[in-house]
Design a protein around this motif. Structure first.
Motif, PDB file in Angstrom:
ATOM      1  N   THR A 114      -5.215  93.537  48.005  1.00 33.91           N
ATOM      2  CA  THR A 114      -4.045  93.934  48.800  1.00 33.91           C
ATOM      3  C   THR A 114      -4.321  95.298  49.436  1.00 33.91           C
ATOM      4  O   THR A 114      -3.803  96.305  48.963  1.00 33.91           O
ATOM      5  CB  THR A 114      -2.782  94.028  47.921  1.00 33.91           C
ATOM      6  OG1 THR A 114      -3.053  94.954  46.858  1.00 33.91           O
ATOM      7  CG2 THR A 114      -2.390  92.692  47.347  1.00 33.91           C
ATOM      8  N   PRO A 115      -5.166  95.332  50.489  1.00 33.88           N
ATOM      9  CA  PRO A 115      -5.512  96.620  51.076  1.00 33.88           C
ATOM     10  C   PRO A 115      -4.281  97.410  51.514  1.00 33.88           C
ATOM     11  O   PRO A 115      -3.333  96.838  52.053  1.00 33.88           O
ATOM     12  CB  PRO A 115      -6.374  96.232  52.291  1.00 33.88           C
ATOM     13  CG  PRO A 115      -6.271  94.762  52.437  1.00 33.88           C
ATOM     14  CD  PRO A 115      -5.725  94.196  51.193  1.00 33.88           C
ATOM     15  N   ASP A 116      -4.307  98.697  51.220  1.00 33.99           N
ATOM     16  CA  ASP A 116      -3.237  99.638  51.588  1.00 33.99           C
ATOM     17  C   ASP A 116      -1.946  99.463  50.783  1.00 33.99           C
ATOM     18  O   ASP A 116      -0.987 100.193  50.986  1.00 33.99           O
ATOM     19  CB  ASP A 116      -2.883  99.558  53.083  1.00 33.99           C
ATOM     20  CG  ASP A 116      -3.998 100.102  53.953  1.00 33.99           C
ATOM     21  OD1 ASP A 116      -4.629 101.088  53.548  1.00 33.99           O
ATOM     22  OD2 ASP A 116      -4.253  99.521  55.025  1.00 33.99           O
ATOM     23  N   VAL A 117      -1.924  98.466  49.908  1.00 39.73           N
ATOM     24  CA  VAL A 117      -0.706  98.253  49.111  1.00 39.73           C
ATOM     25  C   VAL A 117      -1.060  98.432  47.631  1.00 39.73           C
ATOM     26  O   VAL A 117      -1.995  97.803  47.143  1.00 39.73           O
ATOM     27  CB  VAL A 117      -0.160  96.822  49.319  1.00 39.73           C
ATOM     28  CG1 VAL A 117       1.137  96.624  48.544  1.00 39.73           C
ATOM     29  CG2 VAL A 117       0.052  96.556  50.790  1.00 39.73           C
ATOM     30  N   TYR A 122      -9.665 109.372  42.246  1.00 41.46           N
ATOM     31  CA  TYR A 122      -9.821 108.908  43.626  1.00 41.46           C
ATOM     32  C   TYR A 122     -11.309 108.887  43.948  1.00 41.46           C
ATOM     33  O   TYR A 122     -11.995 109.869  43.696  1.00 41.46           O
ATOM     34  CB  TYR A 122      -9.092 109.914  44.524  1.00 41.46           C
ATOM     35  CG  TYR A 122      -9.041 109.576  45.993  1.00 41.46           C
ATOM     36  CD1 TYR A 122      -8.249 108.539  46.459  1.00 41.46           C
ATOM     37  CD2 TYR A 122      -9.768 110.321  46.925  1.00 41.46           C
ATOM     38  CE1 TYR A 122      -8.182 108.249  47.811  1.00 41.46           C
ATOM     39  CE2 TYR A 122      -9.710 110.035  48.279  1.00 41.46           C
ATOM     40  CZ  TYR A 122      -8.909 108.996  48.720  1.00 41.46           C
ATOM     41  OH  TYR A 122      -8.840 108.700  50.050  1.00 41.46           O
ATOM     42  N   ASP A 127      -7.902 101.686  50.345  1.00 38.65           N
ATOM     43  CA  ASP A 127      -7.818 101.670  51.808  1.00 38.65           C
ATOM     44  C   ASP A 127      -9.219 101.808  52.377  1.00 38.65           C
ATOM     45  O   ASP A 127     -10.101 102.373  51.733  1.00 38.65           O
ATOM     46  CB  ASP A 127      -6.919 102.795  52.341  1.00 38.65           C
ATOM     47  CG  ASP A 127      -7.536 104.151  52.168  1.00 38.65           C
ATOM     48  OD1 ASP A 127      -7.947 104.748  53.169  1.00 38.65           O
ATOM     49  OD2 ASP A 127      -7.635 104.632  51.018  1.00 38.65           O
ATOM     50  N   ASP A 128      -9.432 101.233  53.528  1.00 41.08           N
ATOM     51  CA  ASP A 128     -10.758 101.383  54.134  1.00 41.08           C
ATOM     52  C   ASP A 128     -10.657 101.661  55.625  1.00 41.08           C
ATOM     53  O   ASP A 128      -9.617 101.459  56.236  1.00 41.08           O
ATOM     54  CB  ASP A 128     -11.686 100.198  53.829  1.00 41.08           C
ATOM     55  CG  ASP A 128     -11.127  98.860  54.276  1.00 41.08           C
ATOM     56  OD1 ASP A 128     -10.047  98.832  54.870  1.00 41.08           O
ATOM     57  OD2 ASP A 128     -11.795  97.849  54.037  1.00 41.08           O
ATOM     58  N   HIS A 129     -11.735 102.184  56.164  1.00 41.25           N
ATOM     59  CA  HIS A 129     -11.790 102.601  57.562  1.00 41.25           C
ATOM     60  C   HIS A 129     -12.989 101.953  58.229  1.00 41.25           C
ATOM     61  O   HIS A 129     -13.904 101.493  57.565  1.00 41.25           O
ATOM     62  CB  HIS A 129     -11.940 104.134  57.658  1.00 41.25           C
ATOM     63  CG  HIS A 129     -10.813 104.878  57.023  1.00 41.25           C
ATOM     64  ND1 HIS A 129      -9.767 105.400  57.732  1.00 41.25           N
ATOM     65  CD2 HIS A 129     -10.560 105.180  55.725  1.00 41.25           C
ATOM     66  CE1 HIS A 129      -8.925 106.000  56.910  1.00 41.25           C
ATOM     67  NE2 HIS A 129      -9.392 105.882  55.680  1.00 41.25           N
ATOM     68  N   ARG A 130     -12.984 102.018  59.568  1.00 40.83           N
ATOM     69  CA  ARG A 130     -14.139 101.490  60.297  1.00 40.83           C
ATOM     70  C   ARG A 130     -15.350 102.389  60.033  1.00 40.83           C
ATOM     71  O   ARG A 130     -15.210 103.583  59.852  1.00 40.83           O
ATOM     72  CB  ARG A 130     -13.847 101.457  61.794  1.00 40.83           C
ATOM     73  CG  ARG A 130     -12.683 100.569  62.153  1.00 40.83           C
ATOM     74  CD  ARG A 130     -12.331 100.668  63.613  1.00 40.83           C
ATOM     75  NE  ARG A 130     -13.283  99.954  64.440  1.00 40.83           N
ATOM     76  CZ  ARG A 130     -13.255  99.953  65.777  1.00 40.83           C
ATOM     77  NH1 ARG A 130     -12.344 100.654  66.417  1.00 40.83           N
ATOM     78  NH2 ARG A 130     -14.133  99.280  66.470  1.00 40.83           N
TER      79      ARG A 130
END
Lengths: 157, 365
Positions: free
Chosen positions: A67-70, A116, A83-86
């Motif tokens: 559940t990315p970002d959740v 973290y 969470d992930d980024h480009r």
């Protein structure tokens, strides 16, 4: 302790601006070899291995990816948020490994303590025994990881 | 004591040898002048050997697409080397397929020119230019996303396909002594040929996003290079779905604006995934567009709306929300832009509702 030119080159890769804005060493003035050795001693004292610590981190990240970002509650003990980024980030140890820019935050529900890390942190701990220097924003003290992630010491088994 | 002396002696000798190797490479390895032949001699240049192919070509104003600025982390700067490259480096291996290795494909940032070299590159690379530009506006879109508007000063106009990206060069700042180069998708319409807009999400510890969010100001001059990339709309479909999250909205907005401005008769579904309402932006723009353009459907979805959001729209992961609206994608194209996690999840779900894999488009960085 004096360190090899190869390790010195790796330490240069860890300076601010080489791979990341803040680098990997924070305000730690020690040589890379001393940082690694000091954490190696801490890990041994805790009665675990780098691989065991990394394995627990991987397990948490894997749960959070669903559940990315959740935030998701794992085993009723942890709140995990991924969470992930480009883009990708290379490992400063110049081992041709590149990790995606993914971060995991774990909150221990009992203690409320938070750790973290990035996917690169997991790799550097597992393969290089490197937890980043003191003051680095992604520094994870082995003792903190041990307690927040509820790892068990081999000494107690 | 003896051990300590031995360690210090070995370290000293190793350091001395390393210094000698660096000096020898600098002073003895004079590769002289080398020829670069491009596309079977269509263009040729003479350069001083010793540099990498990517920067040697850039000096000749030939810009090979790259999202990392030559650090061998994006794998985009591939060129086919017909003759003259040295052995494949371990830094290149992870980015090349077995077929590419057989075909002589190399990462141009890793190929050091030591003798005459002959390469093949696509014709469109010749249209990539370097621009001097001025920051005209910086807008806060969300708590961690900013939109930057640039005026092109030299050259003053650009032609690009909606969906393509530009590279931006940072200047040294704070403790960072070297420039860095990163790629960001263009969010503005191709019809505005004098300006470029980029949407940038802050990455914790990111060299370029930190520069853009904390150090770049209105009036500053920057260097942009582009347009680049093969993420752009293909015309052979009557219906498209777009899926994005975060700053991935940028190229999708450009593509949608382009379709609308050209008056093309296309069915469009835009699924935008966010966690809470504070992560949404351009809501009014797309809501109005939906009213003005009957074939455009805007579906923002929140995966974790807060009570105070008073959210009446779709709830859930953007992939699940998409499934509620699209049952058969066999005739559709899908354009995806977001984090690698989101892209992978979308591809898995899309292929499950008959989207053809070769009709799913996304940037690979």
């Amino acid at each position: 302790m004096r360190q090899s030119p190869a390790l010195q080159q790796i330490q240069n890769n860890m300076a601010p601006g080489a791979y990341t804005a803040h680098g990997f060493l924070g305000d730690d003035q020690r040589n890379l070899i001393d940082i690694i050795k000091s954490d190696e001693q801490l890990v041994a004292k805790l009665g675990v291995t780098h691989k065991q610590i990394a394995s627990k981190m991987k397990e948490m990240t894997k749960m959070g990816i669903k559940t990315p970002d959740v935030p998701v509650i794992v085993q009723g003990k942890y709140e995990v948020l991924v969470d992930d980024h480009r883009g990708f980030i290379p490992c400063p140890f110049a081992d041709n490994v590149k990790e995606i820019k993914r971060n995991t935050q774990v909150r221990n529900l009992a203690s409320n303590d938070i750790v973290y890390w990035s996917d690169l942190n997991i790799h550097m701990i597992e393969q290089h025994g490197f937890y980043e220097g003191n003051g680095s924003i992604f520094r994870n003290d082995p003792t903190t990881l041990f307690s927040v992630l509820g790892l068990s010491s081999k000494k107690n088994l | 004591m003896e051990i300590l002396i031995t360690i210090v002696s070995i370290s000293g000798i190793a350091t001395l040898l390393a210094i000698l190797i660096v000096l020898a490479d600098k002073f003895l390895n004079n590769y002289g002048q080398c020829n670069i032949s491009i596309n079977n001699g269509d263009k040729t240049f003479v350069i001083q050997g010793g540099q990498n192919l990517l920067s040697s070509l850039a000096e000749q104003k030939i810009y090979i697409p790259s999202a990392c600025g030559g650090k061998a982390t994006c794998g985009l700067c591939k060129v086919k080397v017909v003759d003259g490259a040295g052995p494949l480096l371990p830094t290149e291996e992870p980015f090349l397929t077995e077929q590419e290795k057989l075909d002589g494909v190399r990462l141009s940032c890793q190929v050091k020119i030591k003798r005459d070299i002959s390469i093949l590159i696509p014709e469109e690379y010749f249209s990539i230019k370097q621009y001097k530009a001025t920051v005209m506006k910086i807008n806060d879109m969300t708590h961690d996303i900013k939109e930057f508007s640039f005026r092109l000063d030299e050259p003053t106009t650009i032609d690009f396909k909606a969906g393509q990206y530009m590279q931006i060069e940072t200047k040294p700042y704070g403790k960072i002594k070297e420039k860095a180069i990163r790629a960001y998708s263009i969010s503005s319409s191709p019809s505005d040929k004098n300006h470029i807009e980029l949407i940038v999400r802050r990455v914790q510890g990111g060299i370029c996003t930190t520069y853009m969010h904390d150090y770049l100001n209105v009036g500053d001059q920057v260097i942009l290079t582009g347009p680049q990339g093969d993420f752009y709309r293909r015309d052979d479909s009557e219906s498209y779905i777009f899926m994005a999250g975060g700053s991935g909205l940028a190229p999708i907005k450009s593509i949608i604006m382009d379709i609308v401005e050209k008056g093309l008769d296309k069915e469009m579904y835009f699924f935008f995934g966010a966690v809470t309402k504070k992560d949404l932006y351009y809501i009014d723009y797309f809501t109005q567009l939906e009213k003005d353009y009957p074939k455009f459907h805007y579906i923002p979805a929140l995966s974790g709306p807060l009570p105070e959001d008073d959210w009446k729209g779709d709830v859930g992961l953007v992939t699940n929300v998409m499934l509620q609206h699209i049952k058969d994608g066999s005739e559709m194209h899908a354009y995806l832009c977001g984090s690698p996690g989101m892209i992978n999840a979308c591809i898995k779900v899309l292929t499950g509702v008959s989207f053809r894999e070769d009709k799913i488009f996304y940037d690979k960085f």
